[in-house]
Design an enzyme around this catalytic site. Structure first.
Site, mmCIF file in Angstrom:
data_model
loop_
_atom_site.group_PDB
_atom_site.id
_atom_site.type_symbol
_atom_site.label_atom_id
_atom_site.label_comp_id
_atom_site.label_asym_id
_atom_site.label_seq_id
_atom_site.Cartn_x
_atom_site.Cartn_y
_atom_site.Cartn_z
ATOM 1 N N ASP A 140 0.820 -1.206 0.000
ATOM 2 C CA ASP A 140 0.000 0.000 0.000
ATOM 3 C C ASP A 140 0.857 1.259 0.000
ATOM 4 O OD1 ASP A 140 -2.747 -0.615 -0.222
ATOM 5 O OD2 ASP A 140 -2.786 -1.388 1.826
ATOM 6 N N GLU A 184 -6.277 -9.407 15.726
ATOM 7 C CA GLU A 184 -4.970 -8.779 15.560
ATOM 8 C C GLU A 184 -5.042 -7.257 15.528
ATOM 9 O OE1 GLU A 184 -6.232 -11.042 13.523
ATOM 10 O OE2 GLU A 184 -4.877 -12.759 13.311
ATOM 11 N N THR A 225 -27.600 -3.426 3.118
ATOM 12 C CA THR A 225 -26.854 -2.540 4.007
ATOM 13 C C THR A 225 -26.494 -3.185 5.343
ATOM 14 O OG1 THR A 225 -28.850 -1.606 5.030
ATOM 15 C CG2 THR A 225 -28.060 -0.574 2.995
ATOM 16 N N THR A 246 -22.790 -3.514 6.473
ATOM 17 C CA THR A 246 -22.233 -2.220 6.879
ATOM 18 C C THR A 246 -22.703 -1.842 8.284
ATOM 19 O OG1 THR A 246 -21.991 -1.398 4.623
ATOM 20 C CG2 THR A 246 -22.220 0.255 6.362
ATOM 21 N N GLN A 247 -23.975 -2.072 8.568
ATOM 22 C CA GLN A 247 -24.501 -1.755 9.897
ATOM 23 C C GLN A 247 -23.764 -2.560 10.980
ATOM 24 O OE1 GLN A 247 -28.877 -1.895 10.110
ATOM 25 N NE2 GLN A 247 -28.915 -1.692 7.882
ATOM 26 N N CYS A 249 16.040 -6.730 -12.015
ATOM 27 C CA CYS A 249 16.651 -7.487 -10.926
ATOM 28 C C CYS A 249 16.964 -8.922 -11.379
ATOM 29 C CB CYS A 249 15.767 -7.441 -9.685
ATOM 30 S SG CYS A 249 16.643 -7.895 -8.161
ATOM 31 N N GLU A 267 23.432 -18.575 -6.844
ATOM 32 C CA GLU A 267 22.239 -18.738 -6.020
ATOM 33 C C GLU A 267 21.536 -20.045 -6.357
ATOM 34 O OE1 GLU A 267 17.917 -16.520 -5.097
ATOM 35 O OE2 GLU A 267 19.249 -15.728 -6.647
ATOM 36 N N HIS A 307 15.119 -1.679 -9.029
ATOM 37 C CA HIS A 307 13.678 -1.795 -9.273
ATOM 38 C C HIS A 307 13.094 -0.433 -9.655
ATOM 39 C CE1 HIS A 307 12.939 -5.952 -7.830
ATOM 40 N NE2 HIS A 307 14.043 -5.728 -7.117
ATOM 41 N N GLU A 361 10.406 0.303 -11.088
ATOM 42 C CA GLU A 361 8.949 0.401 -10.901
ATOM 43 C C GLU A 361 8.580 1.096 -9.603
ATOM 44 O OE1 GLU A 361 9.994 -3.753 -9.215
ATOM 45 O OE2 GLU A 361 10.728 -2.366 -10.753
#
Length: 549
Positions: A79, A156, A195, A198-199, A390, A414, A516, A518
């Site tokens: 995010d 959590e 709804t 949501t309530q 990468c 690797e 990277h 991006e």
């Protein structure tokens, strides 16, 4: 210009989610942040994640999606990528806090004796640590948007919810507000939206002591005024504070959808920020949305990787490709291809037929690497524009060493520690690493570009700073051999110890980078390498579409 708010008058907006996960809290929060920036406010964002990992660096991409890396080397939640793209602002470690980091900090303090005489508990010690983390990013910002990960009702998330409940009591209602995002599902059999979820979600929040000021309702179908009034009545919010968030063709449309409903204006009024704002100018944002939703032409890009079953594993790559299309008014159709399916040269050529470009992104582990080798070979031999990031660049080196240089057993140490030609090897600083978390080469490092290279032409610069996340590098033992066989090392670290970029001068577009790119691409500022790659793909598409004379 409106006056600037005082530093000690920072406002806080807390965004929670209910009913189900993956409703798009991050996009909603980032969209609101964009609208506040357009009004002249200084905005930053923060993600509070409820998992016990200290950071997502060791988590599987299939579980958590990509790891977003900041300039200061923090491995963070994806995010934060949305935040940076919408705000057009670089964030840091301070902008992503997990339960694991909070507990680690508290336990470290306890071991140092900072709580001598006290029984260390969730309240007040954990909640105080959470509140302190939020306050640390407040200076020099007018508004701090804080997204709480998870879904209301998850055990959590409870410490975070208790912390923000306390936080508003401490700073005052005029300085903090709660935004809750929920799902309003459409039941096809009944032919109506419901709804009740949501309530119930709002009721759970109120039991904790949090009354939402604004509700964002995710919905497939438009909400009627009657439905909004019902939600407002039963959830105890103003009618105008029920904001609809419908399904859209592009996430970059969400700020425009929110602006149309007056969301940001209501936030400004609620937090008494009107005297510090000006009218927004969303003309440039509307123009980029227009280019995404109604491009002049389209290109097809194959992304051949290890985690393609879950597109969030490459979220920033996906967005950066779209940004590259914005730069050329080109729509980008992405096909996610598992590298395991590229079993040999013939299969690779067949599967890449019809595509205008190939991108091979990063990854870890040997699975699927041989398929990447075949895909890259097909792109190199057929002139298909190629971009390796990468691991993608490292595999391009392996492919070139095998099929052009003639070192048949070339590999990465690797994947094949005993191979006789390890063209990719561990960085010297990484040879004794035992802990896996946060021990790679992470964050922003400088890269010097070769004059006259395709890389320097794309950037229009001789030196750039890019974000890294890797342990392995191109082995310096093979540099001269690669150069002698036609490969250009177009980007090096300032001390020339690390290969940062490679390219093939006689290919339409064959570029690889160890970093990277991006992670720094924005819809308002497409990354030069992605813009260059999509430009090359569009040129190829035009050439193939041109009539034969």
């Amino acid at each position: 210009m409106p006056p600037v708010p005082k530093a000690n008058h920072t406002k806080f907006i807390f965004i929670t989610g209910g009913v189900v996960s993956s409703l798009g809290k991050g996009i909603a929060a980032a969209s609101l942040g964009r609208l506040l920036i357009e009004r002249g406010l200084r905005v930053t964002m923060m993600k509070l994640d409820p998992y016990l990992n200290v950071d997502p660096g060791t988590m599987s991409p299939f579980q958590h999606g990509e790891v977003f890396v900041t300039d200061d080397g923090a491995e963070t939640d994806l995010d934060l990528g949305h935040y940076e793209r919408f705000l057009d602002r670089a964030l840091s470690q301070a902008n992503n806090i997990t339960t694991g980091r909070i507990y680690l900090n508290v336990i470290t303090k306890e071991r140092r004796g900072e709580y001598l005489g006290s029984t260390v508990q969730v309240i007040p010690h954990i909640t105080d640590e959470i509140k302190a983390a939020v306050k640390r990013i407040a200076p020099e910002n007018d508004v701090v948007l804080v997204e709480i990960g998870g879904t209301v009702g998850d055990i959590e998330s409870l410490p975070f919810l208790e912390a923000i409940r306390q936080f508003r009591r401490e700073v005052g209602k005029e300085n903090a507000m709660f935004v809750h995002l929920t799902l309003v599902p459409y039941i096809a059999a009944a032919g109506e939206v419901k709804t009740k979820p949501t309530q119930h979600s709002v009721r759970e929040l109120m039991e904790i002591g949090i009354q939402p000021d604004v509700l964002i309702c995710r919905t497939e179908r438009p909400l009627t005024e009657d439905v909004k009034r019902k939600i407002a009545l039963f959830c105890n919010v103003d009618f105008g504070n029920v904001i609809e968030s419908p399904d859209v063709a592009s996430i970059y449309q969400i700020p425009l959808v929110f602006e149309q409903q007056g969301f940001a204006e209501r936030v400004v009024e609620r937090l008494k920020l009107s005297e510090y704002t000006h009218a927004p100018d969303l003309g440039a944002w509307r123009a980029l949305v227009q280019r995404i939703t109604h491009p002049r032409r389209r290109v097809r890009i194959a992304v051949v990787g290890k985690y393609t079953d879950y597109a969030d594993s490459y979220k920033s790559v996906q967005e950066a490709l779209i940004h590259g299309g914005i730069a050329h008014d080109v729509g980008v159709d992405i096909t996610w291809c598992s590298s395991d399916a590229f079993t040999d040269a013939a299969a690779a050529r067949a599967q890449l037929a019809g595509f205008d470009g190939l991108l091979v992104p990063g990854g870890f582990g040997i699975r699927g690497v041989e398929g990447m080798v075949e895909a890259i070979r097909a792109a190199r031999e057929t002139g298909l524009p190629f971009f390796g990031i990468c691991l993608g660049m490292q595999v391009a080196i392996i492919e070139y060493a095998r099929h052009v240089v003639g070192l048949d057993d070339s590999h990465s140490s690797e994947f094949a520690p005993e191979c006789s030609n390890p063209v990719i090897a561990l960085m010297d600083a990484q040879r004794e690493v035992t802990d896996k978390g946060g021990t790679m080469r992470l964050g922003a490092y400088a890269c010097r570009l070769a004059p006259g290279s395709r890389a320097s032409a794309a950037y229009g610069a001789s030196e750039v700073s890019e974000r890294h996340r890797h342990r392995y590098e191109v082995s310096n033992k093979y540099r001269d051999t690669l150069i002698a066989h036609g490969m250009r090392l177009s980007g090096l670290s300032p001390d020339h110890s690390l290969v940062e970029m490679i390219e093939l001068p006689d290919h339409p577009w064959f570029v690889g980078c160890q970093f990277h790119p991006e992670l720094q691409s924005r819809p308002t500022r497409p990354h030069p390498l992605f813009a260059g790659f999509i430009g090359a793909c569009a040129t190829r598409a035009d050439e193939l579409a041109a009539p034969v004379r």
